[in-house]
Design an enzyme around this catalytic site. Sequence first.
Site, PDB file in Angstrom:
ATOM      1  NE  ARG A   1      -3.471   2.421   2.722  1.00  0.00           N
ATOM      2  CZ  ARG A   1      -4.336   2.622   3.708  1.00  0.00           C
ATOM      3  NH1 ARG A   1      -4.600   1.651   4.567  1.00  0.00           N
ATOM      4  NH2 ARG A   1      -4.947   3.782   3.845  1.00  0.00           N
TER       5      ARG A   1
ATOM      6  CE1 TYR B   1     -11.211   6.646  -0.541  1.00  0.00           C
ATOM      7  CE2 TYR B   1     -13.331   6.424   0.567  1.00  0.00           C
ATOM      8  CZ  TYR B   1     -11.978   6.112   0.481  1.00  0.00           C
ATOM      9  OH  TYR B   1     -11.414   5.279   1.415  1.00  0.00           O
TER      10      TYR B   1
ATOM     11  CG  ASN C   1     -11.030  -0.993  -0.308  1.00  0.00           C
ATOM     12  OD1 ASN C   1     -12.164  -0.927  -0.772  1.00  0.00           O
ATOM     13  ND2 ASN C   1     -10.662  -0.363   0.802  1.00  0.00           N
TER      14      ASN C   1
ATOM     15  CG  HIS D   1     -13.999   4.017  -2.063  1.00  0.00           C
ATOM     16  ND1 HIS D   1     -12.716   3.701  -1.684  1.00  0.00           N
ATOM     17  CD2 HIS D   1     -14.796   3.527  -1.081  1.00  0.00           C
ATOM     18  CE1 HIS D   1     -12.748   3.021  -0.543  1.00  0.00           C
ATOM     19  NE2 HIS D   1     -14.014   2.900  -0.165  1.00  0.00           N
TER      20      HIS D   1
ATOM     21  CB  CYS E   1     -17.898   0.522   0.991  1.00  0.00           C
ATOM     22  SG  CYS E   1     -16.940   2.011   1.318  1.00  0.00           S
TER      23      CYS E   1
HETATM   24  C1  G6P Z   1     -12.640   3.827   4.518  1.00  0.00           C
HETATM   25  C2  G6P Z   1     -12.942   3.074   3.264  1.00  0.00           C
HETATM   26  C3  G6P Z   1     -12.300   1.727   3.322  1.00  0.00           C
HETATM   27  C4  G6P Z   1     -10.822   1.880   3.557  1.00  0.00           C
HETATM   28  C5  G6P Z   1     -10.552   2.687   4.810  1.00  0.00           C
HETATM   29  C6  G6P Z   1      -9.082   3.017   4.949  1.00  0.00           C
HETATM   30  O1  G6P Z   1     -13.239   3.183   5.569  1.00  0.00           O
HETATM   31  O2  G6P Z   1     -14.305   2.898   3.041  1.00  0.00           O
HETATM   32  O3  G6P Z   1     -12.585   1.060   2.119  1.00  0.00           O
HETATM   33  O4  G6P Z   1     -10.225   0.615   3.685  1.00  0.00           O
HETATM   34  O5  G6P Z   1     -11.253   3.898   4.770  1.00  0.00           O
HETATM   35  O6  G6P Z   1      -8.800   3.338   6.269  1.00  0.00           O
HETATM   36  P1  G6P Z   1      -7.303   3.325   6.806  1.00  0.00           P
HETATM   37  O7  G6P Z   1      -7.394   3.621   8.238  1.00  0.00           O
HETATM   38  O8  G6P Z   1      -6.734   1.963   6.487  1.00  0.00           O
HETATM   39  O9  G6P Z   1      -6.587   4.383   6.028  1.00  0.00           O
HETATM   40 MN    MN Z   2     -14.632   1.491   1.388  1.00  0.00          MN
END
Ligand code: G6P
Ligand code: MN
Length: 433
Positions: free
Chosen positions: A93, A253, A147, A199, A169
């Site tokens: 990531r 988003y 995701n 998103h 989601c």
């Molecule tokens: C939101 C999105 C998720 C994503 C997350 C990331 O909840 O809907 O799809 O995985 O944010 O959160 P993070 O704490 O991993 O940056």
């Molecule tokens: Mn999401």
Amino acid sequence: GLKIVTIGGGSSYTPELMEGFIKRYHELPVEEIWLVDIEEGKEKLEIVGSLARRMVEKARLPIKVHLTLDRKEALKDADFVTTQIRVGLLEARAKDERIPMKYGVLGQETNGAGGFFKALRTIPVILEICEEMESLCPDAWLINFTNPAGMITEAVLRHSRIQKVVGLCNVPIGMEMGAAQILGVDASRLRIDFAGLNHLVYGLDVFVDGISVKERLLSLLTERKDTVAMKNIHAMGWEPAFLKALDLFPCPYHTYYYKTKDMLEKDWEASKNVGTRAEVVKSLEKSLFELYKDPELCDKPPQLEQRGGAYYSDAACRLIHSIYTDKRDIQPVNTRNNGAIMGIPADSAVEVSCVITREGPKPIAFGELPIAVQGLVQTIKSFERITIDAAINGDYNQAHLALTINPLIGSDRLAKQILDEMLEVHKAYLPNF
Ligand code: G6P
Ligand code: MN
Ligand code: MN
């Protein structure tokens, strides 16, 4: 009783999911939860699995929590399979976020080049899980959180025999909670008609007690600095004239598409100061797992709220409950379009309000999207479809095409450079290429 299997069970999010099942035990009698992970996640699985067991014990519920690295053993006769995997872990990531930024384009885990590479890495693994499900639990529902959730759901629908799949989601629930808070009403009175893509979902209308309050919500929104943001997205307000003319409730988003330059700057600054989101999450995770190790801890700790996934267990449990009880309530999920949104292929996944039945989600037909957003949604859907095909065929030219048509990249030359560099750094996870 129900057998639930959670793939990626060693995730720091697992206490959130456990809390959801524990709270709803009286209406959703879960007999066994199997938390599955891979060798690299073994230590995390043991830590979070022990916490899961303490949570169940504290609640005095007869839920059996199994921990295993043997996915096939876990999948056998499952009723619901949830997936929350991250192929390549946070390391991958971080690369998805950092490398595109070098070329002056957005580095984000689910949008633009980052989302593209996450899809390439993840789709083959999810299709492998589907193949195992075909023989081990052909009647189970696959509830996918992984995701990019929209693309993963569509890949399963179009390229596997598993058709009982729903993509989930927390963004829509977050929008409902945020809207209720802004309007000062209880969330149970509020309803949003959702349509779009994961998103990239819009609130087409917003109701309180059946009366549309969209105009009021949009004007209140413009008075605020945030955009009903999430922990993982920088909060920035909307221009009042833009929002008024758009006449839709955008999701957090959307800032990447309607504030592209501003978000690039913010992300660039943040990456220099505190690191990219993956790097921030890495240290959050570290301290979360330190907390989870404490044998006195028997609840989901409030520190988990620093993550972007707030309400994610509510989304999962409320969906599983409605399928299980044939409740026929309305929930926003990722499912086969089937004509609900005109101008998007019928076999594509869309994120849309659906009636949730025992046979799965039945999308509500909204017709054409407003002309102001129809083009963007179609463009991103084209990007998604071509990305899925590229992931499955390992086709370089298709991959290049997908990246180039994504408006967040916007250059065939940059697309090629980013593609070449990222194919190289992620190559261990891209067996099809
Ligand atoms: C939101 C999105 C998720 C994503 C997350 C990331 O909840 O809907 O799809 O995985 O944010 O959160 P993070 O704490 O991993 O940056
Ligand atoms: Mn999401
Ligand atoms: Mn059973």
